[in-house]
Design a protein around this motif. Structure first.
Motif, mmCIF file in Angstrom:
data_model
loop_
_atom_site.group_PDB
_atom_site.id
_atom_site.type_symbol
_atom_site.label_atom_id
_atom_site.label_comp_id
_atom_site.label_asym_id
_atom_site.label_seq_id
_atom_site.Cartn_x
_atom_site.Cartn_y
_atom_site.Cartn_z
ATOM 1 N N ILE A 1 -6.187 -1.844 1.682
ATOM 2 C CA ILE A 1 -6.941 -0.827 2.591
ATOM 3 C C ILE A 1 -7.836 -1.546 3.855
ATOM 4 O O ILE A 1 -7.652 -1.111 4.837
ATOM 5 C CB ILE A 1 -8.015 -0.089 1.886
ATOM 6 N N GLN A 2 -8.288 -2.512 3.379
ATOM 7 C CA GLN A 2 -8.955 -3.474 4.326
ATOM 8 C C GLN A 2 -7.900 -4.124 5.608
ATOM 9 O O GLN A 2 -8.203 -3.896 6.765
ATOM 10 C CB GLN A 2 -9.698 -4.522 3.823
ATOM 11 N N ALA A 3 -6.805 -4.240 5.070
ATOM 12 C CA ALA A 3 -5.540 -4.842 5.951
ATOM 13 C C ALA A 3 -5.306 -3.550 6.842
ATOM 14 O O ALA A 3 -5.398 -3.935 8.275
ATOM 15 C CB ALA A 3 -4.400 -5.361 5.143
ATOM 16 N N GLY A 4 -5.081 -2.474 6.508
ATOM 17 C CA GLY A 4 -5.169 -1.272 7.411
ATOM 18 C C GLY A 4 -6.199 -0.978 8.325
ATOM 19 O O GLY A 4 -5.828 -0.800 9.495
ATOM 20 N N ASP A 5 -7.398 -1.247 7.862
ATOM 21 C CA ASP A 5 -8.640 -1.087 8.605
ATOM 22 C C ASP A 5 -8.657 -2.155 9.675
ATOM 23 O O ASP A 5 -9.233 -1.951 10.856
ATOM 24 C CB ASP A 5 -9.747 -1.016 7.830
ATOM 25 N N LEU A 6 -8.187 -3.336 9.484
ATOM 26 C CA LEU A 6 -8.047 -4.417 10.470
ATOM 27 C C LEU A 6 -7.032 -4.391 11.412
ATOM 28 O O LEU A 6 -6.711 -5.353 12.191
ATOM 29 C CB LEU A 6 -8.040 -5.875 9.522
ATOM 30 N N GLY A 7 -5.874 -3.391 10.982
ATOM 31 C CA GLY A 7 -4.808 -3.386 11.968
ATOM 32 C C GLY A 7 -3.621 -4.218 11.475
ATOM 33 O O GLY A 7 -2.951 -4.378 12.280
ATOM 34 N N TYR A 8 -3.685 -4.400 10.232
ATOM 35 C CA TYR A 8 -2.454 -5.215 9.676
ATOM 36 C C TYR A 8 -2.033 -4.382 8.501
ATOM 37 O O TYR A 8 -2.208 -3.387 8.196
ATOM 38 C CB TYR A 8 -3.039 -6.486 8.702
ATOM 39 N N THR A 9 -0.541 -4.616 8.147
ATOM 40 C CA THR A 9 0.190 -4.451 7.104
ATOM 41 C C THR A 9 0.256 -5.544 6.017
ATOM 42 O O THR A 9 0.888 -6.683 6.571
ATOM 43 C CB THR A 9 1.530 -3.823 7.454
ATOM 44 N N MET A 10 -0.526 -5.535 5.063
ATOM 45 C CA MET A 10 -0.424 -6.436 3.792
ATOM 46 C C MET A 10 1.242 -6.599 3.478
ATOM 47 O O MET A 10 1.663 -5.662 2.868
ATOM 48 C CB MET A 10 -1.463 -6.122 2.810
ATOM 49 N N ASP A 11 1.437 -7.940 3.352
ATOM 50 C CA ASP A 11 2.953 -8.042 2.758
ATOM 51 C C ASP A 11 2.623 -9.187 1.624
ATOM 52 O O ASP A 11 3.909 -9.424 0.978
ATOM 53 C CB ASP A 11 3.901 -8.522 3.767
#
Length: 170
Positions: free
Chosen positions: A91-101
């Motif tokens: 969720i935080q990755a999305g909020d920061l503009g990332y896709t977590m891999d």
């Protein structure tokens, strides 16, 4: 009257047929998960942790000389904590503009308390790639996955080994 009875009987039979057809529980179809890359057997875990012994002894002798118990060799995290961390990190990755891999695990050490050095610990950090609206080859990069997510929270506070210097298996 005979037609009315047949009509009612037809509705009842139709309703029963629909009930058994629509409301029938499907059997749970459990399939074996695909084994992840890097899955190893306990014998290889023993080999790898024993190969770490000289490094552990060098660190332990240099920093924890005279302290009972020695430094940590492992950290334990509750399954629920890991699952919650992964969910929050995505969720935080999305909020920061990332896709977590994935995640990256860093060794670290707690601060010294009085004259006792701090135990080693392991920090779990989310990795990923920045979302972009244009085509990108970042997803296809070689190596250890994405970069650490700038501004993403990490996970620490795993339980110490028991005893701290115990090797695999505990």
């Amino acid at each position: 009257m005979k037609k009315l009875v047949l009509l009612i009987l037809g509705f009842i039979l139709g309703a029963l047929a629909m009930y058994f057809y629509c409301c029938k529980e499907e059997p749970i179809n459990i399939t074996d998960p695909t084994p992840p890359k890097g899955l190893i057997k306990p014998a290889e875990i023993k080999t790898l942790t024993q190969a770490y012994d000289p490094r552990y002894q060098a660190i332990n002798n240099a920093i924890f000389e005279g302290d009972e118990g020695g430094d940590n060799r492992s950290s334990w995290y509750a399954l629920e904590d890991l699952e919650n961390f992964l969910t929050l990190a995505k969720i935080q990755a999305g909020d920061l503009g990332y896709t977590m891999d994935g995640i990256r695990i860093y060794p670290g050490a707690h601060s010294a308390i009085d004259k006792t050095p701090g135990y080693s610990t392991f920090l779990i950090v989310p990795t990923g790639y920045r979302n972009s609206s244009e085509g990108s080859m970042m997803f296809f990069q070689k190596g250890g996955g994405g970069k650490d997510i700038d501004g993403g929270n990490g996970l620490n506070r795993g339980e110490d080994g028991d005893p701290p210097g115990a090797n695999y298996p505990q």
